[in-house]
Design a protein around this motif. Sequence first.
Motif, PDB file in Angstrom:
ATOM      1  N   LEU A 178      -5.384 -19.927  12.270  1.00 30.77           N
ATOM      2  CA  LEU A 178      -6.843 -19.902  12.375  1.00 30.77           C
ATOM      3  C   LEU A 178      -7.310 -18.491  12.055  1.00 30.77           C
ATOM      4  CD1 LEU A 178      -9.554 -21.244  13.284  1.00 30.77           C
ATOM      5  CD2 LEU A 178      -8.989 -20.485  15.600  1.00 30.77           C
ATOM      6  N   THR A 179      -8.086 -18.330  11.010  1.00 33.84           N
ATOM      7  CA  THR A 179      -8.520 -16.999  10.579  1.00 33.84           C
ATOM      8  C   THR A 179      -9.780 -16.576  11.320  1.00 33.84           C
ATOM      9  OG1 THR A 179      -7.584 -17.370   8.379  1.00 33.84           O
ATOM     10  CG2 THR A 179      -9.169 -15.574   8.602  1.00 33.84           C
ATOM     11  N   VAL A 180      -9.676 -15.479  12.072  1.00 33.93           N
ATOM     12  CA  VAL A 180     -10.848 -14.940  12.774  1.00 33.93           C
ATOM     13  C   VAL A 180     -11.391 -13.703  12.074  1.00 33.93           C
ATOM     14  CG1 VAL A 180     -10.134 -15.886  14.997  1.00 33.93           C
ATOM     15  CG2 VAL A 180      -9.435 -13.561  14.366  1.00 33.93           C
ATOM     16  N   ALA A 181     -10.580 -13.095  11.195  1.00 34.81           N
ATOM     17  CA  ALA A 181     -11.035 -11.938  10.416  1.00 34.81           C
ATOM     18  C   ALA A 181     -10.144 -11.796   9.207  1.00 34.81           C
ATOM     19  CB  ALA A 181     -10.989 -10.660  11.255  1.00 34.81           C
ATOM     20  N   ASN A 182     -10.709 -11.488   8.069  1.00 31.67           N
ATOM     21  CA  ASN A 182      -9.933 -11.281   6.850  1.00 31.67           C
ATOM     22  C   ASN A 182      -9.382  -9.863   6.792  1.00 31.67           C
ATOM     23  OD1 ASN A 182     -12.368 -13.300   5.387  1.00 31.67           O
ATOM     24  ND2 ASN A 182     -10.212 -13.858   5.361  1.00 31.67           N
ATOM     25  N   GLY A 183      -8.260  -9.729   6.110  1.00 31.95           N
ATOM     26  CA  GLY A 183      -7.747  -8.407   5.789  1.00 31.95           C
ATOM     27  C   GLY A 183      -7.236  -7.607   6.970  1.00 31.95           C
ATOM     28  N   CYS A 184      -7.047  -6.297   6.720  1.00 36.34           N
ATOM     29  CA  CYS A 184      -6.582  -5.380   7.762  1.00 36.34           C
ATOM     30  C   CYS A 184      -7.301  -4.044   7.587  1.00 36.34           C
ATOM     31  CB  CYS A 184      -5.072  -5.198   7.719  1.00 36.34           C
ATOM     32  SG  CYS A 184      -4.458  -4.435   6.216  1.00 36.34           S
ATOM     33  N   LEU A 185      -7.103  -3.154   8.546  1.00 33.20           N
ATOM     34  CA  LEU A 185      -7.832  -1.883   8.544  1.00 33.20           C
ATOM     35  C   LEU A 185      -7.228  -0.849   7.617  1.00 33.20           C
ATOM     36  CD1 LEU A 185      -8.636  -1.249  12.323  1.00 33.20           C
ATOM     37  CD2 LEU A 185     -10.206  -1.998  10.534  1.00 33.20           C
ATOM     38  N   TYR A 186      -5.904  -0.756   7.582  1.00 36.67           N
ATOM     39  CA  TYR A 186      -5.279   0.441   7.027  1.00 36.67           C
ATOM     40  C   TYR A 186      -4.927   0.390   5.544  1.00 36.67           C
ATOM     41  CZ  TYR A 186      -4.659   1.787  11.948  1.00 36.67           C
ATOM     42  OH  TYR A 186      -4.842   2.111  13.259  1.00 36.67           O
ATOM     43  N   LYS A 187      -4.538  -0.775   5.025  1.00 34.29           N
ATOM     44  CA  LYS A 187      -4.101  -0.894   3.638  1.00 34.29           C
ATOM     45  C   LYS A 187      -2.963   0.082   3.321  1.00 34.29           C
ATOM     46  CE  LYS A 187      -7.057  -4.079   2.531  1.00 34.29           C
ATOM     47  NZ  LYS A 187      -7.421  -4.400   3.908  1.00 34.29           N
ATOM     48  N   CYS A 188      -1.912   0.057   4.134  1.00 39.68           N
ATOM     49  CA  CYS A 188      -0.768   0.958   3.942  1.00 39.68           C
ATOM     50  C   CYS A 188      -0.105   0.686   2.591  1.00 39.68           C
ATOM     51  CB  CYS A 188       0.242   0.758   5.057  1.00 39.68           C
ATOM     52  SG  CYS A 188      -0.475   0.865   6.715  1.00 39.68           S
ATOM     53  N   SER A 189       0.249   1.743   1.890  1.00 38.21           N
ATOM     54  CA  SER A 189       0.752   1.591   0.526  1.00 38.21           C
ATOM     55  C   SER A 189       2.140   0.950   0.475  1.00 38.21           C
ATOM     56  CB  SER A 189       0.790   2.949  -0.174  1.00 38.21           C
ATOM     57  OG  SER A 189       1.637   3.851   0.520  1.00 38.21           O
ATOM     58  N   PHE A 190       2.932   1.040   1.555  1.00 34.99           N
ATOM     59  CA  PHE A 190       4.287   0.491   1.526  1.00 34.99           C
ATOM     60  C   PHE A 190       4.309  -1.022   1.705  1.00 34.99           C
ATOM     61  CE2 PHE A 190       3.587   0.467   6.037  1.00 34.99           C
ATOM     62  CZ  PHE A 190       4.390  -0.547   6.524  1.00 34.99           C
ATOM     63  N   CYS A 191       3.239  -1.603   2.237  1.00 34.62           N
ATOM     64  CA  CYS A 191       3.252  -2.999   2.667  1.00 34.62           C
ATOM     65  C   CYS A 191       3.290  -3.955   1.480  1.00 34.62           C
ATOM     66  CB  CYS A 191       2.029  -3.275   3.537  1.00 34.62           C
ATOM     67  SG  CYS A 191       2.033  -4.936   4.255  1.00 34.62           S
ATOM     68  N   GLU A 192       4.192  -4.946   1.558  1.00 33.55           N
ATOM     69  CA  GLU A 192       4.334  -5.924   0.475  1.00 33.55           C
ATOM     70  C   GLU A 192       3.868  -7.322   0.869  1.00 33.55           C
ATOM     71  OE1 GLU A 192       7.950  -6.076  -1.710  1.00 33.55           O
ATOM     72  OE2 GLU A 192       8.462  -3.986  -1.329  1.00 33.55           O
ATOM     73  N   LYS A 209       0.949  -8.092   3.228  1.00 27.71           N
ATOM     74  CA  LYS A 209      -0.452  -8.313   3.584  1.00 27.71           C
ATOM     75  C   LYS A 209      -1.305  -8.311   2.329  1.00 27.71           C
ATOM     76  CE  LYS A 209       0.075  -6.279   8.174  1.00 27.71           C
ATOM     77  NZ  LYS A 209      -0.335  -5.210   9.113  1.00 27.71           N
ATOM     78  N   ASN A 210      -2.437  -9.024   2.401  1.00 34.69           N
ATOM     79  CA  ASN A 210      -3.305  -9.095   1.226  1.00 34.69           C
ATOM     80  C   ASN A 210      -4.165  -7.839   1.121  1.00 34.69           C
ATOM     81  OD1 ASN A 210      -5.686  -9.449   2.892  1.00 34.69           O
ATOM     82  ND2 ASN A 210      -5.102 -11.595   3.156  1.00 34.69           N
ATOM     83  N   LYS A 211      -4.901  -7.740   0.045  1.00 31.61           N
ATOM     84  CA  LYS A 211      -5.691  -6.547  -0.249  1.00 31.61           C
ATOM     85  C   LYS A 211      -7.150  -6.678   0.169  1.00 31.61           C
ATOM     86  CE  LYS A 211      -2.063  -4.740  -2.167  1.00 31.61           C
ATOM     87  NZ  LYS A 211      -1.303  -3.702  -1.456  1.00 31.61           N
ATOM     88  N   LYS A 212      -7.471  -7.731   0.908  1.00 24.97           N
ATOM     89  CA  LYS A 212      -8.866  -7.927   1.304  1.00 24.97           C
ATOM     90  C   LYS A 212      -9.300  -6.826   2.277  1.00 24.97           C
ATOM     91  CE  LYS A 212      -8.311 -12.986   1.279  1.00 24.97           C
ATOM     92  NZ  LYS A 212      -8.298 -14.183   2.154  1.00 24.97           N
ATOM     93  N   PRO A 213     -10.524  -6.350   2.160  1.00 23.71           N
ATOM     94  CA  PRO A 213     -11.037  -5.420   3.174  1.00 23.71           C
ATOM     95  C   PRO A 213     -11.226  -6.167   4.489  1.00 23.71           C
ATOM     96  CG  PRO A 213     -12.796  -6.073   1.687  1.00 23.71           C
ATOM     97  CD  PRO A 213     -11.529  -6.630   1.108  1.00 23.71           C
ATOM     98  N   PHE A 214     -11.146  -5.442   5.591  1.00 28.40           N
ATOM     99  CA  PHE A 214     -11.336  -6.103   6.882  1.00 28.40           C
ATOM    100  C   PHE A 214     -12.766  -6.613   6.996  1.00 28.40           C
ATOM    101  CE2 PHE A 214     -12.581  -6.354  11.291  1.00 28.40           C
ATOM    102  CZ  PHE A 214     -11.524  -7.053  11.850  1.00 28.40           C
ATOM    103  N   SER A 215     -12.897  -7.882   7.326  1.00 25.77           N
ATOM    104  CA  SER A 215     -14.228  -8.466   7.520  1.00 25.77           C
ATOM    105  C   SER A 215     -14.115  -9.606   8.534  1.00 25.77           C
ATOM    106  CB  SER A 215     -14.816  -8.992   6.206  1.00 25.77           C
ATOM    107  OG  SER A 215     -13.977  -9.969   5.628  1.00 25.77           O
ATOM    108  N   PRO A 216     -14.898  -9.555   9.596  1.00 24.43           N
ATOM    109  CA  PRO A 216     -14.819 -10.581  10.646  1.00 24.43           C
ATOM    110  C   PRO A 216     -15.433 -11.897  10.197  1.00 24.43           C
ATOM    111  CG  PRO A 216     -16.561  -9.022  11.142  1.00 24.43           C
ATOM    112  CD  PRO A 216     -15.860  -8.489   9.938  1.00 24.43           C
ATOM    113  N   LYS A 217     -14.864 -12.985  10.654  1.00 26.08           N
ATOM    114  CA  LYS A 217     -15.439 -14.311  10.432  1.00 26.08           C
ATOM    115  C   LYS A 217     -16.519 -14.559  11.482  1.00 26.08           C
ATOM    116  CE  LYS A 217     -12.762 -16.302   7.196  1.00 26.08           C
ATOM    117  NZ  LYS A 217     -13.277 -16.960   5.971  1.00 26.08           N
ATOM    118  N   SER A 218     -17.565 -15.258  11.082  1.00 25.95           N
ATOM    119  CA  SER A 218     -18.616 -15.593  12.033  1.00 25.95           C
ATOM    120  C   SER A 218     -18.116 -16.636  13.022  1.00 25.95           C
ATOM    121  CB  SER A 218     -19.843 -16.142  11.298  1.00 25.95           C
ATOM    122  OG  SER A 218     -19.544 -17.407  10.726  1.00 25.95           O
TER     123      SER A 218
END
Length: 398
Positions: A166-180, A182-191
Amino acid sequence: MSFPVHAGVFTEVETQDLQLHFNLNGEIIRAKGKGSGWTHPHEWLKRTMGNDWIYYSTGGYTGVYETTGEYYLPNMPYTTNGLLGGKPFQLDEVNTVIETWPERITDIAETATSPPDDFRHFLQNVAKNNLQSLAAKAADLFSICGGRSTVLPPDTRHVDYNVIPLTVANGCLYKCSFCEVKNKKPFSPKSTEAIQSQIQKLKKLYGRDLTNYNSIFLGEHDALHRGSPTLLETLDSCYQEFGFSTNYMSGCNAFLFGSASSLLNTPESFFKELEQLPYTVYINIGLESADQQTLDMLGKPISSKLVTDCFQRIQAINDTYSTTEITANFVFDEGLPDNHVPSFLHLVRDSLDRNKPKGCIYLSPLKFGSPSRAQTFVFNRLKVLSRVPTFLYIIQRL
């Protein structure tokens, strides 16, 4: 148990050379060959809701439990970070089972003489859930959630990775360069409305088999940052709508990822309120390293002090609350800065005055596809020295 326990309500079809399990929707969920080419009678294929086949091997049992926390070893058909396991999907017997099980069901239906009505209806239902239908249902799941769950929290091993996403928010905060993963979406909360809509659609999608689930994964990669009120409201809604109080599986669980920043910014009142809910809650935090040079090398935009502060709060939460467990991920690999391992050991050993029964540490090699097997010796050394339960993070998607 020292082998995968087949929990829940399901239908078993057994032939001379196959065992097949189907859920309450008539969808195949497990399969095993019985011929001489099948490697071990305790090894099974499992099909996920994302329509992946996972091969569960025993790993010879020796060392598997100490390494993964479970008595089996999931082998994935896609590239991941595993240090252990073989190549079961290169075996003819395994691929034959995956590719031909629908034909075997058709053969049974065509050759059965005056089958009982319930068995005939079962076979008709299974026939509808052919390879194309199963793939379409997986696509529907991804559409409802806004995309595939590319990585599950390592703690979902406790429920055999059987979670409702169940998705409550897209993406993540940090966008660490090593990560293979996680997606590249900017963090954004679901309503709240979008979350409730997902719940209703998921309830319909899982259908009759919902009774075999007692766990949810709140995605995507930093659900903890979504905020306390929404998370608490969502957990309550899932408990009611998914029928966790009356489902076949006892208890209920919630799994989610968080960041160091989101954990430090979460008020203590949230954990107090979590303790009042009927869930066992697992929150997994990606810390990666307590060494600043390593964090910079990984492209993780936080300080080593933040990591240390977060680790200390993890210990405080785990010591205080009985139904919430905060776990953490760290990397280990060849070529990391010299202070990475000493700084890690300072956290998980020197900073603790006793062994801790909870708050697992998961170690993940950076290399995907061709990790160094020599790293298993590094892992074993770190595990022995750690004062908290320490396991390999086997990265699995849904």
